[in-house]
Scaffold this motif. Structure first.
Motif, PDB file in Angstrom:
ATOM      1  N   LEU A   1       4.958   2.268 -15.276  1.00  7.95           N
ATOM      2  CA  LEU A   1       4.239   3.204 -16.250  1.00  7.95           C
ATOM      3  C   LEU A   1       3.545   4.214 -15.726  1.00  7.95           C
ATOM      4  CD1 LEU A   1       3.157   0.511 -18.998  1.00  7.95           C
ATOM      5  CD2 LEU A   1       4.807   2.307 -19.382  1.00  7.95           C
ATOM      6  N   THR A   2       2.805   3.943 -14.464  1.00  4.37           N
ATOM      7  CA  THR A   2       1.990   4.986 -13.949  1.00  4.37           C
ATOM      8  C   THR A   2       2.711   5.790 -12.822  1.00  4.37           C
ATOM      9  OG1 THR A   2       1.511   3.361 -12.100  1.00  4.37           O
ATOM     10  CG2 THR A   2       0.009   3.397 -13.910  1.00  4.37           C
ATOM     11  N   LEU A   3       3.874   5.353 -12.666  1.00  6.15           N
ATOM     12  CA  LEU A   3       4.591   6.287 -11.528  1.00  6.15           C
ATOM     13  C   LEU A   3       5.738   7.139 -12.577  1.00  6.15           C
ATOM     14  CD1 LEU A   3       5.244   4.041  -8.408  1.00  6.15           C
ATOM     15  CD2 LEU A   3       3.668   5.806  -8.801  1.00  6.15           C
ATOM     16  N   GLY A   4       5.918   6.469 -13.751  1.00  7.05           N
ATOM     17  CA  GLY A   4       6.803   7.246 -14.631  1.00  7.05           C
ATOM     18  C   GLY A   4       8.203   7.046 -14.467  1.00  7.05           C
ATOM     19  N   ASN A   5       8.620   5.917 -13.691  1.00  9.30           N
ATOM     20  CA  ASN A   5       9.741   5.494 -13.509  1.00  9.30           C
ATOM     21  C   ASN A   5      10.581   5.133 -14.772  1.00  9.30           C
ATOM     22  OD1 ASN A   5       9.732   6.820 -11.041  1.00  9.30           O
ATOM     23  ND2 ASN A   5       9.515   4.735  -9.980  1.00  9.30           N
TER      24      ASN A   5
ATOM     25  N   ALA B   1       3.429  -8.234 -14.546  1.00 11.96           N
ATOM     26  CA  ALA B   1       2.658  -7.125 -15.356  1.00 11.96           C
ATOM     27  C   ALA B   1       2.335  -6.107 -14.252  1.00 11.96           C
ATOM     28  CB  ALA B   1       1.462  -7.850 -15.601  1.00 11.96           C
ATOM     29  N   ILE B   2       2.086  -6.448 -13.040  1.00 13.45           N
ATOM     30  CA  ILE B   2       1.665  -5.434 -11.950  1.00 13.45           C
ATOM     31  C   ILE B   2       2.991  -4.497 -11.878  1.00 13.45           C
ATOM     32  CG2 ILE B   2       1.596  -4.766  -9.444  1.00 13.45           C
ATOM     33  CD1 ILE B   2      -0.472  -7.263  -9.542  1.00 13.45           C
ATOM     34  N   LYS B   3       4.081  -4.834 -12.055  1.00 13.99           N
ATOM     35  CA  LYS B   3       5.456  -4.222 -11.704  1.00 13.99           C
ATOM     36  C   LYS B   3       5.508  -3.197 -12.973  1.00 13.99           C
ATOM     37  CE  LYS B   3      10.377  -4.794 -11.159  1.00 13.99           C
ATOM     38  NZ  LYS B   3      11.477  -5.829 -11.170  1.00 13.99           N
ATOM     39  N   ARG B   4       5.219  -3.747 -14.165  1.00 15.57           N
ATOM     40  CA  ARG B   4       5.376  -2.918 -15.354  1.00 15.57           C
ATOM     41  C   ARG B   4       4.279  -1.940 -15.357  1.00 15.57           C
ATOM     42  NH1 ARG B   4       5.576  -7.505 -19.654  1.00 15.57           N
ATOM     43  NH2 ARG B   4       7.652  -8.519 -19.076  1.00 15.57           N
ATOM     44  N   LEU B   5       3.138  -2.054 -14.710  1.00 17.59           N
ATOM     45  CA  LEU B   5       2.106  -1.101 -14.742  1.00 17.59           C
ATOM     46  C   LEU B   5       2.310  -0.296 -13.759  1.00 17.59           C
ATOM     47  CD1 LEU B   5      -0.969  -0.450 -15.730  1.00 17.59           C
ATOM     48  CD2 LEU B   5      -1.855  -1.819 -14.037  1.00 17.59           C
ATOM     49  N   ARG B   6       3.072  -0.646 -12.575  1.00 17.48           N
ATOM     50  CA  ARG B   6       3.342   0.513 -11.612  1.00 17.48           C
ATOM     51  C   ARG B   6       4.409   1.573 -12.153  1.00 17.48           C
ATOM     52  NH1 ARG B   6       4.424  -2.903  -6.599  1.00 17.48           N
ATOM     53  NH2 ARG B   6       2.385  -2.842  -6.569  1.00 17.48           N
TER      54      ARG B   6
END
Length: 190
Positions: A186-190, A179-184
């Protein structure tokens, strides 16, 4: 004056001496207590050879070997040695220690023959043998071994619970990391 002084001193000394003589004489020494004569010691002859229970001695040697083999992870050899002690039935304690050894081998997670059910069967046998024994030091020690075997079983069950909880926590950590990986992402836009 010196004559009067000499006379007065003489009288004082005489009075002191007379009072010392007039005091009570020292008490007489206590009467001697005559002790009763001691009975003659009876010396029993010592046997040339002490009484040895060879069966118990052999059982103790086998138990020591079984313990060493268990430490060396030679489970099958240790198990067979414990069973040999049980087959001889030298004493209640040797049987109790052999059963306790079998229980500890069966509960050893490194042993390919690990079996909690077999350990519980051995505890049942140990319980039956200690109940049939008369009260005494051996019966009490055997009962203590039974209690410690019960604690080993409970610890084994607790270990299963800890392993299950640990597995669940690892799964939850993996989900959280995902979940942290997905959130990262989404927030970084990769």
């Amino acid at each position: 004056m010196s004559f009067n002084y000499l006379q007065a001193t003489s009288v004082a000394v005489l009075v002191v001496l007379m009072t010392a003589c007039a005091s009570a004489p020292p008490p007489p020494p206590p009467p001697e207590v005559i002790a009763a004569p001691e009975p003659a010691l009876i010396i029993e002859p010592i046997a040339c050879e002490p009484e040895i229970d060879l069966a118990t001695e052999a059982a103790v040697r086998k138990l020591k070997l079984a313990n060493e083999w268990h430490k060396e992870l030679r489970y099958e050899s240790a198990f067979e040695a414990y069973e040999a002690v049980l087959a001889e039935h030298a004493s209640l304690l040797s049987d109790a220690y052999a059963l306790w050894g079998i229980i500890s081998i069966r509960l050893d997670r490194d042993n390919p023959g690990y079996s909690r059910e077999a350990a519980q069967t051995a505890i049942y046998v140990l319980d039956q043998r200690t109940q049939l024994a008369l009260e005494g030091e051996a019966a009490n020690e055997a009962r203590l071994l039974w209690f410690s075997a019960q604690i080993m079983i409970e610890a084994d069950v607790s270990k299963d619970k800890v392993v299950a909880q640990n597995r669940q926590l690892k799964e939850e950590l993996a989900q959280r990391d995902e979940a942290i990986k997905r959130l990262r992402e989404l927030t970084l836009g990769n």
